[in-house]
Write a protein that holds these residues in place. Structure first.
Motif, short mmCIF file in Angstrom:
data_model
loop_
_atom_site.label_atom_id
_atom_site.label_comp_id
_atom_site.label_asym_id
_atom_site.label_seq_id
_atom_site.Cartn_x
_atom_site.Cartn_y
_atom_site.Cartn_z
N GLY A 104 0.83 -1.21 0.00
CA GLY A 104 0.00 0.00 0.00
C GLY A 104 0.86 1.26 0.00
O GLY A 104 0.51 2.25 -0.65
N SER A 105 1.97 1.22 0.73
CA SER A 105 2.87 2.38 0.74
C SER A 105 3.40 2.64 -0.66
O SER A 105 3.46 3.79 -1.10
N TYR A 137 -3.81 7.49 7.66
CA TYR A 137 -2.66 6.59 7.50
C TYR A 137 -2.48 6.30 6.02
O TYR A 137 -3.42 5.87 5.35
N ASP A 244 -7.46 6.65 -1.11
CA ASP A 244 -6.61 5.58 -0.58
C ASP A 244 -7.54 4.50 -0.04
O ASP A 244 -8.07 4.60 1.06
N LYS A 273 -3.79 -4.77 0.63
CA LYS A 273 -4.37 -5.70 1.61
C LYS A 273 -5.27 -6.77 0.97
O LYS A 273 -4.77 -7.77 0.49
C1 LIG Z 1 -5.25 3.34 4.33
C2 LIG Z 1 -3.87 2.75 4.21
N1 LIG Z 1 -3.06 3.19 3.26
C3 LIG Z 1 -1.82 2.70 3.09
C4 LIG Z 1 -1.34 1.71 3.92
C5 LIG Z 1 0.04 1.18 3.73
O1 LIG Z 1 0.01 -0.12 3.25
P1 LIG Z 1 1.27 -1.09 3.42
O2 LIG Z 1 1.40 -1.36 4.89
O3 LIG Z 1 0.89 -2.30 2.62
O4 LIG Z 1 2.45 -0.41 2.86
C6 LIG Z 1 -2.18 1.20 4.93
C7 LIG Z 1 -1.69 0.16 5.85
O5 LIG Z 1 -2.22 -0.10 6.89
C8 LIG Z 1 -3.47 1.74 5.09
O6 LIG Z 1 -4.29 1.33 6.05
#
Ligand SMILES: Cc1ncc(COP(=O)(O)O)c(C=O)c1O
Length: 447
Positions: A104-105, A137, A244, A273
Motif C-alpha cells: 500500500g505504501s 494513515y 486511498d 491488503k
Molecule cells: C489506508 C492505508 N493506506 C496505506 C497503507 C500502507 O500499506 P502497506 O502497509 O501495505 O504499505 C495502509 C496500511 O495499513 C493503510 O491502512
C-alpha cells in the motif's frame, strides 16, 4: 507461550513475544501449541476470502512454474493482462489503468509521483504538494508518511518529510470544529478550499483521503455530502483526488470500493491488503486513462518503477482472488454479514457505559471507548485500554486489531476494529460478540 529458540528475526515488536502460527483455515488461525483463534481482522484487514484456500495456492504454483518473473519494462504476461482486465471491471467507471505494486505504501508513493508528473506534463511545474488529512494513515515510506496525518508516526521522521498541508478529518463523533451535522454545513470538506487558497492553488497537485478512515480512527464514515464537495473543489482547482482504499477497498465495506457509497469517482484509487486476500504482497494504483494519456503525450514515460511491480505470480494470485470473490458473492456477503455484526455491536453499546461509538460499513466496524458517554472523555493513556481489550480477546481465542494510539488528541483515545473475512457465518459472528462481551465484562469489573 512457545517461542522460537534463538531466532534471527528483527521482529516488528521488539519484545518479540509472539506465538508461532502454524496453520490457517477459513476464519481460523492455529498456533504451535494447538490454540485456535478467530481471525477477527486478518491483521490490518488483509484477509478477505479466508485462509488456506487451495485455488489460490494452485494459481500461484501454476504461474511460478510457467513464468515466475519478468521485468515490467521488458515483457507483459497473461497473468497481469487478465488480472487487470478483471479488476478494471469492478473499479469505478473511467478508472481503467492499473499499476500493480507490492504494498500500500508503494501504491501511494506511486500516486504521489504520478500526480506530480501529470501536473508537470500540463506545464504546472510548481504543483507538487499533496494535501492530506490529520488522523490519516497512508504508509511507511517517506512520501506516504508526508501525506499522512498520524502525528506520532510522523514525529521521529519529521526532518525527513515533505512539508505537505493537512486538513481536519471528517470525524463527526468528535467534530474538529465542535459543530453538529448537518448545521455544520460540512465545514470539514469545505476546509479543503480554504487550505488550497492559503497554500496557493498553483502549488497543489493532489488531495488524498481514505474514504472510510481506518487504522487511525477506527472506521470513521464521513457525511453523505462530503466527497461530492471534495470532488467539486478538486475539479475547480485542477487537483487530482486520490482515494486511498488500501484498507477500505476490495469489498471490505460491502461495495467494491468504499468511495462507491458516495457515488463519487476519484482520479486515482490505491488499493492493497484484500487485493491478494493476504496470500502474497500485492497492491495497486489505478488511474483514469486520460491522465496516463497526458503523461504519455508530454513526457513519454512515467519516471517510476519497482523491480517487483507488475509481478506475474502476484498477478496470478490477484486474478484467482477476484475469481473466488465473484464465485462466492463475497462483496454481497461482506455487506450482509457486516449489517448483522453492526447490529450486534450496537446492542453491546447499550450494555456498556464505556462503548462510546460503533461505526463503519460492511465488515469494517470500529468501536470507540470513552470514560464517559456524555462528555466523550477518553480513558487516560496510562490505562492502556485498547491493549487490554486486545490481549484479553486474544487469550479467549479472538484476534482483533486496535486503532493506532492517540485517536482523540494524539496521545489518548482507544478503539478497536472488527473486520473478519467475508466468508464468516452468522454463528461465528455471534461467537466474536460473545467473546467481546466477556472481555468487556472483565474490563468493567476492573474499572
Ligand atoms: C489506508 C492505508 N493506506 C496505506 C497503507 C500502507 O500499506 P502497506 O502497509 O501495505 O504499505 C495502509 C496500511 O495499513 C493503510 O491502512
Amino acid at each position: 507461550m512457545y517461542q522460537y529458540p534463538d531466532g534471527n528475526v528483527f521482529y516488528r515488536k521488539l519484545d518479540g513475544n509472539l506465538p508461532l502460527c502454524v496453520r490457517g483455515e477459513g476464519i481460523y488461525l492455529y498456533d504451535q501449541e494447538g490454540n485456535k483463534y478467530i481471525d477477527g481482522t486478518g491483521g490490518p484487514l488483509c484477509v478477505t476470502i479466508g485462509h488456506g484456500i487451495s485455488e489460490i495456492a494452485e494459481a500461484a504454483k501454476a504461474q511460478a512454474e510457467q513464468i515466475a518473473y519478468v521485468h515490467g519494462s521488458q515483457f507483459t504476461t497473461l497473468a497481469i493482462e487478465e488480472f487487470t482486465k478483471k479488476l478494471a471491471k469492478v473499479l469505478p467507471s473511467g478508472i481503467d489503468k492499473i499499476y500493480p505494486v507490492g504494498s500500500g505504501s508503494e501504491a501511494n508513493e506511486t500516486a504521489l509521483k504520478l500526480a506530480r508528473q501529470y501536473q508537470l506534463s500540463l506545464g504546472n511545474s510548481q504543483r507538487y504538494k499533496v494535501i492530506g488529512r490529520w488522523f490519516s494513515y497512508h504508509g511507511s515510506t517517506l512520501g506516504s508518511l508526508s501525506m499522512m496525518g498520524k502525528v506520532s508516526f510522523r514525529k521521529p521522521y519529521l526532518p525527513l518529510l515533505l512539508d505537505f498541508p493537512h486538513i481536519p478529518a471528517p470525524y463527526c463523533y468528535r467534530c474538529p470544529f465542535e459543530k453538529t451535522y448537518p448545521q455544520c454545513k460540512i465545514l470539514c470538506a469545505r476546509f479543503l478550499e480554504k487550505t488550497i487558497e492559503l497554500e496557493g492553488p498553483e502549488t497543489i497537485s493532489a488531495f488524498i483521503a481514505e474514504p472510510i478512515i481506518g487504522s487511525t480512527l477506527g472506521a470513521v464514515v464521513p457525511p453523505k455530502e462530503y466527497y461530492r464537495i471534495i470532488r467539486e473543489i478538486c475539479d475547480k482547482y485542477n487537483i487530482l483526488f486520490i482515494a486511498d482504499e488500501v484498507m477500505s477497498g476490495y469489498g471490505r465495506t460491502g461495495k467494491w470500493f468504499a468511495i462507491d457509497h458516495w457515488e463519487v469517482v476519484p482520479d486515482i484509487i490505491t488499493m492493497g491488503k484484500g487485493i491478494s486476500g493476504g496470500y502474497v504482497p500485492l497492491a495497486a494504483m489505478a488511474v483514469k486513462k486520460e491522465i496516463v494519456d497526458v503523461i504519455k503525450e508530454k513526457s513519454e514515460n512515467f519516471v517510476h518503477g519497482y523491480t517487483f511491480s507488475h509481478h506475474p505470480v502476484s498477478s496470478a494470485v490477484g486474478l484467482a482472488v477476484l475469481n473466488y470473490m465473484e464465485k462466492h458473492d463475497l462483496v454481497e456477503k461482506s455487506a450482509a454479514r457486516g449489517k448483522y455484526l453492526y447490529e450486534k455491536l450496537e446492542e453491546l453499546k447499550e450494555e456498556f457505559f464505556f462503548i462510546g461509538d460503533v461505526r463503519g460499513k460492511g465488515l469494517m466496524i470500529g468501536i470507540e471507548f470513552v470514560k464517559d458517554k456524555d462528555s466523550k472523555i477518553p480513558f487516560p493513556r496510562k490505562f492502556v485500554l485498547k491493549e487490554k481489550i486486545q490481549k484479553k480477546s486474544f487469550e479467549k481465542g479472538l484476534y482483533i486489531y486496535s486503532t493506532t494510539t492517540g485517536m482523540v488528541d494524539g496521545i489518548n483515545g482507544d478503539g478497536i476494529i472488527i473486520a473478519p473475512p467475508y466468508i464468516i457465518q452468522e454463528q461465528e459472528i455471534d461467537k466474536i460478540v460473545d467473546i467481546l462481551k466477556e472481555v468487556f465484562l472483565e474490563i468493567e469489573k476492573g474499572l
